[in-house]
Design an enzyme around this catalytic site. Structure first.
Site, short mmCIF file in Angstrom:
data_model
loop_
_atom_site.label_atom_id
_atom_site.label_comp_id
_atom_site.label_asym_id
_atom_site.label_seq_id
_atom_site.Cartn_x
_atom_site.Cartn_y
_atom_site.Cartn_z
N CYS A 180 1.02 -1.28 0.38
CA CYS A 180 0.21 -0.15 0.25
C CYS A 180 1.02 1.59 0.27
CB CYS A 180 -0.95 -0.03 1.21
SG CYS A 180 -2.03 1.66 1.76
N SER A 233 0.19 3.87 1.61
CA SER A 233 0.71 4.48 2.81
C SER A 233 2.34 3.90 2.98
CB SER A 233 -0.25 4.03 4.11
OG SER A 233 -1.99 4.87 3.52
N HIS A 279 4.63 6.22 2.27
CA HIS A 279 4.60 7.55 2.84
C HIS A 279 5.96 7.96 3.65
CE1 HIS A 279 1.57 9.77 0.40
NE2 HIS A 279 0.59 9.23 0.78
N HIS A 284 0.46 -2.36 6.64
CA HIS A 284 -0.73 -2.29 7.82
C HIS A 284 -1.99 -2.84 7.09
CE1 HIS A 284 -0.97 0.69 4.90
NE2 HIS A 284 -1.60 0.56 4.88
N CYS A 319 -7.74 -2.58 4.03
CA CYS A 319 -6.75 -0.96 3.49
C CYS A 319 -8.06 -0.73 2.74
CB CYS A 319 -5.62 -1.09 3.64
SG CYS A 319 -5.17 0.95 3.14
ZN LIG Z 1 -3.39 0.99 3.42
#
Ligand SMILES: [Zn+2]
Ligand SMILES: [Zn+2]
Length: 367
Positions: free
Chosen positions: A38, A40, A43, A59, A166
């Protein structure tokens, strides 16, 4: 057990042997079946967002319960589970009013990089390694709070279930939960990555038409049709706001979703909705980014600009239902899952994600 550790931003993840302590009271040991690649986590990897380091990232995941700590009642060994990156304490004001995505419990976990008692179950040569948002599933196994787990039906492939943890919840939930898209309403989605395609699926599920998708990447736009897009806009060639107005008949879309994570595309979303329309921020932006909307239009056109975090999830309600919809053929999640990688190849998996080569991929740590 083997896990992928981030030591410093802008360095590759290091796949190495870590120690994982047994689950304590209220905690559960899960064998990870699949972990989503993902944006995220990226980041954190590049330092756009801060996290306590060194840390095992990951996550978005699903797995099988191996052992439970004292007092655990939500799951039993052998249960299949989706991992939540926002736990659901059930007791705080936000959980009580049906908004557990805003629960304070994992906001604290996210900030500390530990479990609730302030310590970590992860270590290497006796040195603690941090957890990431209470999940840390780029690993063969993970210890999580029982309130970070949703037990699910066992006839859904766990790599599909991982995505529901997610990107699917975030995207479909933004359309169905946060915005409440109605049948026949017009929808614009800006960004056709993993989350954007899920917004498209959610809008399609809700009966929206037209469903317009804007992106700079022609391959992604092509892919969007398979998920329910009726029209696409190459944002490199056409003005997104103008093109949306043309496709939706004059004033713009009823709903627009920003699924990239930029203030400037969120402004496009706001400008692309018609009178009374709703623009929804779904992408994760940098903390210092802003959206400079017209205060005049906000009032006189009664526009709404809102954020959608984790698809405004009510996980025990939403996630089993999303899996039921998948089994019923109403959510084409198989098309979303493009590639599977070994844990050792996780840096290559991120390269492919950032290059725009995949809709969604997973790491299979025990594969
Ligand atoms: Zn995610
Ligand atoms: Zn709570």
């Amino acid at each position: 057990m083997k896990a992928a550790v981030l030591y410093e931003p802008n360095t590759p993840l290091r796949v190495e042997e870590l120690d994982l302590a047994p689950p304590q009271r209220g905690e559960v040991l899960v064998k990870i079946a699949a972990a989503g690649v993902c944006h995220s986590d990226y980041h954190i990897m590049v330092g756009d967002l801060a996290a306590p380091l060194p840390s095992v990232l990951g996550h978005e995941g699903a797995g099988v319960v191996e052992a439970i700590g004292e007092g655990v009642t939500v799951v039993q060994p052998g249960d299949h589970v989706i991992l939540l990156f926002r736990a659901n304490c059930g007791r705080c004001a936000f959980c009580s009013k049906g908004r557990p995505a805003l629960c304070g419990t994992t906001r604290a976990l996210r900030a500390s990089g530990t479990m609730l008692d302030g310590t970590s179950r992860l270590s290497r040569n006796g040195e603690p390694i941090k957890h990431f948002t209470g999940v840390s599933c780029f690993a063969e196994k993970a210890v999580l709070l029982e309130t970070s787990l949703v037990p699910i039906r066992k006839d859904v492939p766990l790599d599909i279930a991982a995505l529901v943890g997610c990107s699917v919840m975030t995207g479909v939930g933004a359309a169905v939960n946060t915005a409440g898209v109605e049948p026949g309403s017009s929808v614009l989605v800006i960004g056709a990555g993993g989350v954007g395609l899920n917004v498209v699926m959610g809008a399609h599920l809700a009966g929206a038409s037209p469903i317009v998708v804007a992106d700079l990447n022609a391959a992604k736009l092509e892919m969007a049709h398979a998920f329910g897009a009726t029209d696409v806009i190459d944002a490199g060639e056409r003005d997104v706001v103008q093109a949306t107005r043309e496709i939706c008949g004059g004033e713009g879309a009823d709903y627009a979703f920003e699924a990239i994570g930029l203030g400037k595309t969120a402004l496009q979303a706001f400008n692309a909705v018609r009178r009374g329309g709703t623009a929804v921020m779904v992408g994760v932006a940098r903390p210092d980014d802003t959206i400079n909307v017209s205060a005049f239009d906000l009032l006189f056109q009664e526009k709404t600009l809102k954020g959608s975090f984790y698809g405004s999830t009510r996980p025990y309600h939403d996630m089993p239902r999303l899996l039921d919809l998948y089994k019923a053929g109403r959510l084409p999640l198989d098309k979303l899952l493009s590639r599977r990688y070994a844990l050792d190849d996780i840096n290559e998996a991120y390269r492919a994600l950032i290059a725009g080569e995949v809709a969604r991929s997973v790491v299979v740590p025990n594969g």
